[in-house]
Design a protein around this motif. Sequence first.
Motif, PDB file in Angstrom:
ATOM      1  N   THR A 197       0.518  -6.757   1.245  1.00  0.00           N
ATOM      2  CA  THR A 197       1.826  -6.328   1.612  1.00  0.00           C
ATOM      3  C   THR A 197       2.375  -6.092   0.043  1.00  0.00           C
ATOM      4  O   THR A 197       1.513  -6.061  -1.003  1.00  0.00           O
ATOM      5  N   ASP A 246       7.974  -8.659   1.615  1.00  0.00           N
ATOM      6  CA  ASP A 246       6.840  -8.327   1.715  1.00  0.00           C
ATOM      7  C   ASP A 246       6.561  -7.528   2.820  1.00  0.00           C
ATOM      8  O   ASP A 246       6.231  -7.994   3.975  1.00  0.00           O
ATOM      9  N   MET A 247       6.377  -6.250   2.608  1.00  0.00           N
ATOM     10  CA  MET A 247       6.037  -5.321   3.570  1.00  0.00           C
ATOM     11  C   MET A 247       4.554  -5.034   3.830  1.00  0.00           C
ATOM     12  O   MET A 247       3.717  -4.927   2.853  1.00  0.00           O
ATOM     13  N   LEU A 249       1.052  -3.490   4.767  1.00  0.00           N
ATOM     14  CA  LEU A 249       0.515  -2.191   4.483  1.00  0.00           C
ATOM     15  C   LEU A 249      -0.565  -2.000   5.656  1.00  0.00           C
ATOM     16  O   LEU A 249      -1.115  -2.928   6.106  1.00  0.00           O
ATOM     17  N   GLN A 284       6.651   5.568   3.274  1.00  0.00           N
ATOM     18  CA  GLN A 284       5.599   5.888   2.227  1.00  0.00           C
ATOM     19  C   GLN A 284       6.087   6.694   1.156  1.00  0.00           C
ATOM     20  O   GLN A 284       7.150   7.309   1.151  1.00  0.00           O
ATOM     21  N   TRP A 290       1.701   1.938  -3.761  1.00  0.00           N
ATOM     22  CA  TRP A 290       1.041   2.034  -2.415  1.00  0.00           C
ATOM     23  C   TRP A 290      -0.536   2.430  -2.515  1.00  0.00           C
ATOM     24  O   TRP A 290      -1.052   1.861  -1.332  1.00  0.00           O
ATOM     25  N   ARG A 294       0.488   3.105   3.412  1.00  0.00           N
ATOM     26  CA  ARG A 294       1.935   3.124   3.718  1.00  0.00           C
ATOM     27  C   ARG A 294       2.380   1.751   4.457  1.00  0.00           C
ATOM     28  O   ARG A 294       1.461   0.865   4.812  1.00  0.00           O
ATOM     29  N   GLY A 295       3.775   1.584   4.519  1.00  0.00           N
ATOM     30  CA  GLY A 295       4.338   0.347   4.719  1.00  0.00           C
ATOM     31  C   GLY A 295       5.056   0.416   6.205  1.00  0.00           C
ATOM     32  O   GLY A 295       5.444   1.277   6.822  1.00  0.00           O
ATOM     33  N   THR A 297       8.105  -0.880   7.929  1.00  0.00           N
ATOM     34  CA  THR A 297       9.602  -1.333   7.676  1.00  0.00           C
ATOM     35  C   THR A 297       9.896  -2.400   8.885  1.00  0.00           C
ATOM     36  O   THR A 297       9.431  -2.320   9.972  1.00  0.00           O
TER      37      THR A 297
END
Length: 320
Positions: A197, A246-247, A249, A284, A290, A294-295, A297
Amino acid sequence: MAVVIVIAVSQIGDGRDPDGPADPSATPTVVETTPTVTGTPNPSPARTAVSPPAATLTVTPTSSPAPPSATPIPTQPGPTPTTPPAPTATPTPEPTPTPTPTPPGAAAMAMAVLAGDRDLLGKDLRLLDYEPVEWRTSLLGCPGSLDLETGETYSGAVTPGWRVFIAHNGDTYEYRTDRTGDRIVTCDEHAPPDPETVNVAEGSGLAATERVEIARFDPGVEAYRPVGIVDDPGEIAKFVDLLDLDMPLEPRVECEPVMRIDYVVAGQPVTFWFWCVGDVHVLQGEQPFWGGRRGITPVEFSKLIGPYAAMMPMPGYPPR
């Protein structure tokens, strides 16, 4: 009874003064009359002056005429008071029990999958609950965009299906299915173990954001056109807070993003790209944290961007 009547006769007309002295030589004449009386004579008649009996007045009461009876004056008839009828009690209808819907076939299929995955006896499983759901992706709402077993990329098309809860010895399991039960998954099998994350807000210093500039890709000119500027402190805080977490990935997949979002910090833009075709929740950028990924959301971030994306007429998606 004998009655003696004595009559005294005075000498009148002899020339004597009636008020003078009496003549001694004159002898008064007494006439004694004995009337005949019917009845037994009284042996000892007494010369008693008897006064004539007083006349007795007998009054015969004459009945007074009854007063004329009063003739009642007719009165105008008033409205006859009526007692309103008592309200009739309306019986309360008994509620019709809602029949319990038959569990979908997908629920039975999910129980069979659980028994096979966990090596459990079907008789020990119990269906707790189920509900229809419109899954936002073909991955049935699970995070990520790849099937970890096949590497298949899932589309962002809405997929109707079911959420099923199954119990076994105090444990509860959640399975997700499409409408027919052809696809049955648990989100655990699609999430990588201990996914990495990143906190985008901390890594980019977004707490000092002065404004947010939003642009959308216009395929007609092959460029991003501005569609909105956010400079209200309350609204800016929403854009920052939704990235201050905490996104998770995932591997980066090249695409032409639909939206560009610039967080202006100390006069300089911190640029992110959002919303790839096939997945509307990916974010992203080119920042070092990164690491070529990419994350994903939260859904609320997509809702925040949605009104700005709608400011341009469709079509607004870039070509694949």
